[in-house]
Design a protein around this motif. Sequence first.
Motif, short mmCIF file in Angstrom:
data_model
loop_
_atom_site.label_atom_id
_atom_site.label_comp_id
_atom_site.label_asym_id
_atom_site.label_seq_id
_atom_site.Cartn_x
_atom_site.Cartn_y
_atom_site.Cartn_z
N VAL A 452 5.57 32.52 57.77
CA VAL A 452 6.35 31.86 56.85
C VAL A 452 7.50 32.55 56.50
N VAL A 453 8.77 32.11 56.74
CA VAL A 453 9.89 33.01 56.32
C VAL A 453 10.37 32.03 55.14
N HIS A 454 10.50 32.37 53.87
CA HIS A 454 10.99 31.84 52.71
C HIS A 454 12.35 31.89 52.78
N PRO A 455 13.27 30.56 52.41
CA PRO A 455 14.59 30.49 52.49
C PRO A 455 15.28 31.52 51.70
N SER A 456 14.75 32.23 50.95
CA SER A 456 15.63 33.16 50.23
C SER A 456 15.76 34.36 51.04
N ALA A 493 7.61 30.49 69.13
CA ALA A 493 8.46 29.37 68.78
C ALA A 493 8.78 29.41 67.17
N VAL A 494 9.81 28.76 66.84
CA VAL A 494 10.13 28.72 65.33
C VAL A 494 10.52 27.09 65.04
N LEU A 495 9.69 26.73 63.82
CA LEU A 495 9.74 25.76 63.22
C LEU A 495 10.69 25.57 62.16
N VAL A 496 11.90 24.76 61.88
CA VAL A 496 12.66 24.49 60.87
C VAL A 496 12.54 23.44 60.09
N GLU A 497 12.22 23.38 58.87
CA GLU A 497 12.21 22.12 58.08
C GLU A 497 13.29 22.06 57.24
N TYR A 498 13.78 20.99 57.13
CA TYR A 498 15.37 20.89 56.30
C TYR A 498 15.39 19.59 55.85
N ASP A 561 24.93 22.83 61.77
CA ASP A 561 25.64 21.68 62.26
C ASP A 561 27.09 22.27 63.14
N ILE A 562 27.57 21.45 63.70
CA ILE A 562 28.66 21.80 64.22
C ILE A 562 30.02 21.05 63.40
N VAL A 563 29.48 20.15 62.42
CA VAL A 563 30.51 19.54 61.61
C VAL A 563 30.10 19.86 60.15
N PRO A 564 31.38 19.87 59.19
CA PRO A 564 30.81 19.78 57.73
C PRO A 564 29.71 19.13 57.24
N CYS A 565 28.81 19.36 56.57
CA CYS A 565 27.76 18.78 56.09
C CYS A 565 26.97 19.62 54.88
N GLU A 566 25.91 18.83 54.00
CA GLU A 566 25.12 19.68 53.32
C GLU A 566 23.70 20.02 53.87
N PHE A 567 23.08 21.26 53.87
CA PHE A 567 21.88 21.46 54.36
C PHE A 567 21.10 22.26 53.64
N LEU A 568 19.93 21.85 53.44
CA LEU A 568 18.96 22.68 52.62
C LEU A 568 17.68 22.90 53.47
N VAL A 569 17.44 24.20 53.73
CA VAL A 569 16.24 24.89 54.27
C VAL A 569 15.07 24.73 53.29
#
Length: 587
Positions: A452-456, A493-498, A561-569
Motif C-alpha cells: 500500500v502506498v499512502h497518499p502522503s 499491476a497498480v490499483l488507484v482508488e480516488y 486528468d487531461i482537463v482541470p478538475c479536483e482529484f483526491l487519492v
Amino acid sequence: MPRSDEDKAFRNLARLFSTAALPWLALLLLAGAHLAVAIARNTWVPRLDDWEMVKSYLKWRQGYWLDLFTPLEVHVLPGTKLVLFSLWELFGVQLTVVGIVNVLLLSVLTTIVLFLLRRELRGDRAELYIFVPLMMLGLSPFQIVTWGTGLGITVFYGLAVLVTVLIYSRRWAESLANWHGVWALLVGIMTLYTTGLVFGLLTGVIFFGHLLASNLRRDRARLISGLIWFAIIVGYAAGAFVLAFPEISWRSLTDKEYFAFSWSTGVTFLQTISSPLYRVGERLWPISALGVACFWIATLWMMVRSFSRGQTDHLWLALIIAVFAFLALATSLGRGWQGGFVPRYGMFIGGLYIAAFLMWMKDPKGKLVGFLLCLAAGAVSLWTQGESFRQLGEYREFEEVMFQHAEQGMPILGLAITNRLGACEDELRGLKNLGRGWWRTLKENPDFATVVVHPSMLVWHHHGQMPDGTVVVLGPETYATFTPPPLVGKIYAVLVEYTHRSARNGITIRLSWLKAGREPPFERLGQWSIAKTFWLPSFRIGSRDQFWIGEEVELLALYPDIVPCEFLVHKIELFVETPNAVPLERR
C-alpha cells in the motif's frame, strides 16, 4: 436452348427485377451484407456489456437457475438469456454464431413482414416498399446485430414490427389461430427485452379495449381467450416489473433527475425520435429535430383528418397511439441523465416509422412522402453501417491485441486490465475453468502480494491544494510521482482508488513508469491510460482503476486528468512478487 425457353427465361428475369421485386432484392442484399459481416468482421471474444451476460451465464451453469430472471442493467429478460445461454452451450462463449443467429432471425422476420404486405406490394409504386427492409435491416447497425446483448434488441424490434403489421393487415381477424398468435407474440416480446414489457403491455391494453368495444362479444371463443391472454400479460408485467425495475426505484431515490420532466426531457425525446437518422441527425441538430417534429405533426394531422372522414380503422389509430405512448414512456423516464443519439434507439422506434410509412402510402398524395422516406432511409443506412463497420474493425484490433498478450504469457489479471473489450478477471477465470475453446489456454495469475502506498508519499507537480487534501488539477501538466518501496521486485499491476470532481462526466487518467535498467530513459518509459464516463455522480466517489505493468520499475507518475478538475487519492496498491509484503486478499 429453344427460342421459347429463352423468352421464358427472359420474362422470368424481367419479373425478378420488376418494381414489386425490389423490396425482396433489397432484403437479400442487406441480409447477405449482415451475414458476411457477422462471419468475417465480427469479434470472437465477447465485448462490453456482454461480459455482464457472461457473468450471468457462469452463474446459470453453476445451477443458479433463478439468475435467468435477474435483469441485465434493466434491459435483458429471461427469454433473451435462455436463447443466448443455449447458443453458448452449443458453440462456446463467442459472438460469431450469435451474430449469424441475429441476422437470420431479423431476416426471417423481415421476410414475414413483406409477405404480410404483399397485397400492398402489388399496388402503385410498389418499389417504395423497399423502405421496410431498409428500416429493419439497413438501419440495424452491424455492431448491434453482432452483439450478444443485441440479441434482445434485434428480436424485440423484429417482433414488434411483426405485431404492428399483423394488426395493420388485419390478419389477426382472419382466424382464431391468428388471434391467439398475436397475443402469444405480445407475451413473447415481453420476455425478451425490458422495453418489450412496455410495448406488450400497452398494445395488449389497446387490443383488449378493442375487444370489449367491438362486436366480438358475440364471439365467445375470442372473448374468453382474450380475457385469459390479457390476464397473462398483466400478471407477467406485474411480476416482471417487480423483478426488473428495482434499479429504477433505487435511482429515483438517489438521482433526482431520473424521473424529472423538464426541458431536457423534451430534448431527449426529440433526440430519440430522431435517432433513426443517427449521425446525420446529430450533425444537423437541431434542424433534424425540427424536420422530424414537422413530419410527425403532419402524420398526426393526416391521421385525425382520415379518422374524421371515417377512413381510418379505430384499432389502427389506437395502436398508433399506444406506440406513441410506449415511445414517450420509454424515452422520458430515466433518459434525462443519458440522452443523445444512440444507434440502438433507432431500432426501438423503427416500427413507428414503418407504421407512419404505411399510413402515408394509403393516402393518394402520400407517395411523395414515401419516396422521400426511402431516400432518407437509404442514405442514413449507408452512413450507419459504414460507421458500424469501422467500429467492428476497432473491436477486431482490440481482440487481436488481447490474443497477442495471451500468447505472450500475460496472466488473467493483465488481460483483464489491458483489454479494451470490457473483459473482467472473474469472468475470464470462469471461462478458463470451463475448459472449452481458446479460454482454456489462458494463464493463471502468479502468486503476488500487495504493498500500500499512502497518499502522503505522492509528490505533486504543477497543482493547487485544498484543505482536505484534494488536489486541484490544472490540466495535463499536473502529475504526481512516487517510488516503489524497498525490496519490491517486479510490479504486476497498480490499483488507484480516488474521487473525481469535474464539470465533465468523464475522466482520462494515465500512469507512466520508468523501467529498471541501464538503457536511456526514453527507451525505458512505459504508460497506460484509461478513459471512462461517470453516468451517475455517485460513481465518481471511491472509483477504482487498475494499470498493468508486469516488470521492475524505478519510478511511477500519475496524471489524474487531461482537463482541470479536483482529484483526491484515497489509496494506491502495488501488486508485487516480493515475499516481504502483506499477502493480497483475492478479489
